[in-house]
Motif scaffolding. Structure first.
Motif, mmCIF file in Angstrom:
data_model
loop_
_atom_site.group_PDB
_atom_site.id
_atom_site.type_symbol
_atom_site.label_atom_id
_atom_site.label_comp_id
_atom_site.label_asym_id
_atom_site.label_seq_id
_atom_site.Cartn_x
_atom_site.Cartn_y
_atom_site.Cartn_z
ATOM 1 N N SER A 39 0.797 -1.178 0.061
ATOM 2 C CA SER A 39 -0.043 0.022 -0.057
ATOM 3 C C SER A 39 0.658 1.248 0.033
ATOM 4 O O SER A 39 0.508 2.363 -0.708
ATOM 5 C CB SER A 39 -1.117 -0.193 1.260
ATOM 6 O OG SER A 39 -1.557 1.330 1.264
ATOM 7 N N PRO A 84 -6.964 6.831 -4.251
ATOM 8 C CA PRO A 84 -7.314 6.507 -2.973
ATOM 9 C C PRO A 84 -7.891 5.225 -2.761
ATOM 10 O O PRO A 84 -7.533 4.534 -1.824
ATOM 11 C CB PRO A 84 -8.270 7.686 -2.623
ATOM 12 C CG PRO A 84 -8.017 8.799 -3.568
ATOM 13 C CD PRO A 84 -7.743 8.438 -4.814
ATOM 14 N N LYS A 132 -6.231 2.325 -0.634
ATOM 15 C CA LYS A 132 -7.391 1.829 0.613
ATOM 16 C C LYS A 132 -7.380 0.067 0.582
ATOM 17 O O LYS A 132 -7.449 -0.423 1.628
ATOM 18 C CB LYS A 132 -8.362 2.682 0.514
ATOM 19 C CG LYS A 132 -9.408 2.151 1.835
ATOM 20 C CD LYS A 132 -10.749 3.030 1.578
ATOM 21 C CE LYS A 132 -10.466 4.313 1.957
ATOM 22 N NZ LYS A 132 -11.452 5.379 1.814
ATOM 23 N N GLU A 160 -5.807 18.860 0.961
ATOM 24 C CA GLU A 160 -6.692 17.981 1.391
ATOM 25 C C GLU A 160 -6.694 16.652 0.675
ATOM 26 O O GLU A 160 -6.949 15.282 1.300
ATOM 27 C CB GLU A 160 -8.366 18.679 1.029
ATOM 28 C CG GLU A 160 -8.428 19.743 1.867
ATOM 29 C CD GLU A 160 -9.935 20.646 1.403
ATOM 30 O OE1 GLU A 160 -10.249 20.259 0.198
ATOM 31 O OE2 GLU A 160 -10.146 21.536 1.838
ATOM 32 N N VAL A 169 -3.962 14.435 2.693
ATOM 33 C CA VAL A 169 -4.434 14.122 4.094
ATOM 34 C C VAL A 169 -5.563 13.069 3.830
ATOM 35 O O VAL A 169 -5.373 11.981 4.632
ATOM 36 C CB VAL A 169 -5.013 15.345 4.650
ATOM 37 C CG1 VAL A 169 -5.584 14.942 5.868
ATOM 38 C CG2 VAL A 169 -3.790 16.376 4.882
ATOM 39 N N SER A 170 -6.204 12.950 2.857
ATOM 40 C CA SER A 170 -7.262 11.887 2.588
ATOM 41 C C SER A 170 -6.552 10.573 2.373
ATOM 42 O O SER A 170 -7.190 9.695 2.562
ATOM 43 C CB SER A 170 -8.034 12.261 1.528
ATOM 44 O OG SER A 170 -7.414 12.169 0.228
ATOM 45 N N LEU A 171 -5.363 10.609 1.889
ATOM 46 C CA LEU A 171 -4.886 9.442 1.620
ATOM 47 C C LEU A 171 -4.041 8.618 2.834
ATOM 48 O O LEU A 171 -3.914 7.569 2.673
ATOM 49 C CB LEU A 171 -3.645 9.529 0.300
ATOM 50 C CG LEU A 171 -3.708 9.787 -0.789
ATOM 51 C CD1 LEU A 171 -2.366 10.178 -1.536
ATOM 52 C CD2 LEU A 171 -4.812 8.901 -1.547
ATOM 53 N N GLY A 172 -4.123 9.326 4.016
ATOM 54 C CA GLY A 172 -3.765 8.835 5.045
ATOM 55 C C GLY A 172 -2.248 8.476 5.027
ATOM 56 O O GLY A 172 -1.553 7.974 4.231
ATOM 57 N N ASP A 173 -1.622 8.563 6.509
ATOM 58 C CA ASP A 173 -0.195 8.368 6.565
ATOM 59 C C ASP A 173 1.061 8.773 5.733
ATOM 60 O O ASP A 173 1.753 8.422 5.170
ATOM 61 C CB ASP A 173 -0.072 6.719 6.634
ATOM 62 C CG ASP A 173 1.174 6.431 7.406
ATOM 63 O OD1 ASP A 173 1.493 6.963 8.433
ATOM 64 O OD2 ASP A 173 1.584 5.062 7.228
ATOM 65 N N GLN A 174 0.512 10.220 5.385
ATOM 66 C CA GLN A 174 1.441 10.780 4.314
ATOM 67 C C GLN A 174 2.124 11.953 5.176
ATOM 68 O O GLN A 174 1.435 12.605 6.041
ATOM 69 C CB GLN A 174 0.796 11.387 3.015
ATOM 70 C CG GLN A 174 0.317 10.128 2.107
ATOM 71 C CD GLN A 174 1.297 9.394 1.550
ATOM 72 O OE1 GLN A 174 2.335 9.912 1.174
ATOM 73 N NE2 GLN A 174 1.067 8.166 1.740
ATOM 74 N N ARG A 190 3.052 15.311 6.125
ATOM 75 C CA ARG A 190 2.436 16.706 6.130
ATOM 76 C C ARG A 190 3.413 17.919 5.834
ATOM 77 O O ARG A 190 3.156 18.614 6.681
ATOM 78 C CB ARG A 190 1.209 16.725 7.112
ATOM 79 C CG ARG A 190 0.387 15.732 7.034
ATOM 80 C CD ARG A 190 -1.001 16.169 7.822
ATOM 81 N NE ARG A 190 -1.859 14.939 8.034
ATOM 82 C CZ ARG A 190 -3.170 15.023 8.609
ATOM 83 N NH1 ARG A 190 -3.313 16.339 9.197
ATOM 84 N NH2 ARG A 190 -3.861 14.270 8.468
#
Length: 491
Positions: free
Chosen positions: A251, A313, A317, A427, A430-435, A437
């Protein structure tokens, strides 16, 4: 429009979007009538002057663009055809290039079986490193030269394909010095004057688009800078894009490689128009691979952006979402055609010192011993700051990109285009998660910024395509880059 004919609302919207795209991407006036050297403007007088005074191409803007890309075959299961491809090319000795992890995968097994079925001799080099350095590239070249292959097969991600390109180049030009072809000013930037041996690329990741381009990137350790070689003759003969080969990606690799696609498409979509690039080449062989946004690259770049926003995404996921994985492989290839001709700019130019000056960050999901900032992460981490900065250069085009992310631009002000796209990007990331920032998440702080700026300045090949960047004055350029890195510390 003939009386009585009405366009449905959705078709009308598409028609308007097409008109906007044409308006944004084409020169504002006919290049013939906007060029005082054209025959419509005093041809006899111009001819007389040209006899007395040589043309100074360095001061003239470009007037043409070229379209170059590898042949591409796309479809699940097409890897098994690779042996027949080499047979059709008349290859006798193939150098297979891969890495230790990919060597164990089905893609590699199918390639070897294909060559053996056709009775084609091969040798395997499997020591490619992720994010290659000049030392690992030299090791690979030294391995290939004694074998004297007449064709190359790259099986792996962008690092593998780029390494294979350079093995092919320096095997074809065995007497060349390593820096002869490396991009100026870090190398001599000489053009590649003849075709190389056939190279077939089989990507196992969906990100770099290297199977379509004439670009190869590596770390030049002595200069603490990422650089590379770019020329049309470096591009693979054939890219075999088999969606089955990307199903083994973790992933984290899906995410970081997809971020590369994201920035490829956005940077090529917003690069300066080809007709604004200086200098115009005195000879076509000197026309760079990265030419600026043009009407053909725009089609590929915008579609790649749409697909990435829609499918990345999902691919991150759900590892079983094979439709999303397949669409991302296609998006990577589309973006490769787009940026391989239009070029990239600030995200990539700034990413090279970010990777090269890594303070110790090691990205989860990558099976490597040393610290590493994956290429896709290093380009995306500055993206919100970059597109806030470039927004004023072409507000309509930045708003069109923001609309792809789902932003309502119907009442948007042109002067807000950069902010709107920068916010949309933040946005999305951030929505991809675990990136990460921002640069702080990678371990950088303000004390690193001067080094990052100095590592970016030599990237003239891509910076020359950056909107709003003042390259004619190094002090101003340095301050602009410093501001961008400060803005990219966190989002």
């Amino acid at each position: 429009m003939p009386a009585g004919i009405r366009i449905a609302p959705n078709k009308a919207t598409r028609a308007l979007n097409l008109l906007r795209t044409v308006q944004y991407t084409h020169p504002p006036s006919c290049p013939c009538h906007s060029n005082p050297a054209h025959h419509h403007h005093g041809a006899i007088q111009e001819a007389r002057r040209s006899l007395a005074t040589p043309v100074d191409f360095s001061q003239q803007k470009e007037y043409a663009f070229e379209m170059a890309a590898s042949s591409i075959r796309f479809g699940p299961g097409c890897t098994k055809e690779v042996g027949m491809d080499f047979k059709n090319m008349g290859a006798k000795k193939v150098m297979i290039v891969t890495d230790g992890n990919v060597r164990k995968l089905t893609a590699m097994k199918q390639c070897v079986e294909g060559l053996e079925r056709e009775g084609i001799a091969y040798e395997i080099f499997d020591k490619v490193r992720v994010e290659p350095k000049d030392s690992s590239i030299r090791e690979a070249i030294d391995y290939a030269k004694p074998y004297q292959p007449d064709a190359f097969l790259a099986v792996g991600g962008g690092s593998v394909i780029d390494t294979a390109k350079l093995m092919n180049l320096y095997t074809s030009f065995p007497q060349a010095d390593f820096l002869d072809f490396v991009n100026a000013p870090l190398g001599k930037g000489l053009p590649i004057t003849s075709k190389l041996f056939p190279l077939v690329a089989v990507p196992t990741t969906a990100g770099t688009g290297s199977e379509t381009t004439g670009t190869a990137i590596f770390d030049l350790v002595s200069k603490k800078a990422k650089t590379g070689i770019a020329h049309r003759n470096l591009k693979p003969t054939l890219g075999i894009c088999d969606p089955l080969n990307t199903r083994t990606m973790p992933s984290a690799v899906h995410a970081s490689s997809g971020l590369d696609v994201l920035c490829h498409s956005l940077e090529s979509w917003t690069a300066i128009p080809y007709h604004e690039r200086v200098p115009r080449p005195a000879n076509p062989i000197l026309r760079p691979a990265y030419q600026g946004a043009n009407p053909i690259s725009d089609i590929f770049s915008l579609q790649a952006l749409r697909d990435t926003v829609k499918y990345l995404p999902r691919a991150v996921k759900d590892p079983e979402d094979h439709e999303a994985q397949s669409k991302m492989l296609l998006a990577a290839t589309l973006a490769g055609v787009g940026f391989g001709n239009a070029g990239v700019h600030l995200c990539h130019g700034m990413s090279y010192p970010i990777s090269g000056q890594n303070p110790g960050y090691k990205h989860a999901g990558y099976q490597v011993e040393n610290s590493i900032i994956p290429h896709g992460v290093s380009v995306a981490v500055t993206a919100p700051a970059v597109f806030r900065f470039t927004g004023a250069s072409n507000p309509e085009r930045h708003l069109a990109a923001a609309e792809v992310f789902g932003k309502d631009i119907s009442n948007a002000k042109l002067e807000s285009a950069g902010e709107i796209l920068g916010e949309a990007l933040a946005e999305f990331l951030v929505s991809l998660g675990d990136q990460p920032r921002g640069l702080k998440s990678l371990g950088f702080n303000r004390s690193h910024i001067d080094g990052l700026v100095e590592g970016t300045l030599p990237q003239a090949r891509v910076l020359m395509l950056a909107p709003n960047l003042e390259m004619r004055d190094t002090d101003i350029e340095r301050e602009q880059l410093r501001g961008l890195f400060e803005d990219a510390l966190e989002y």
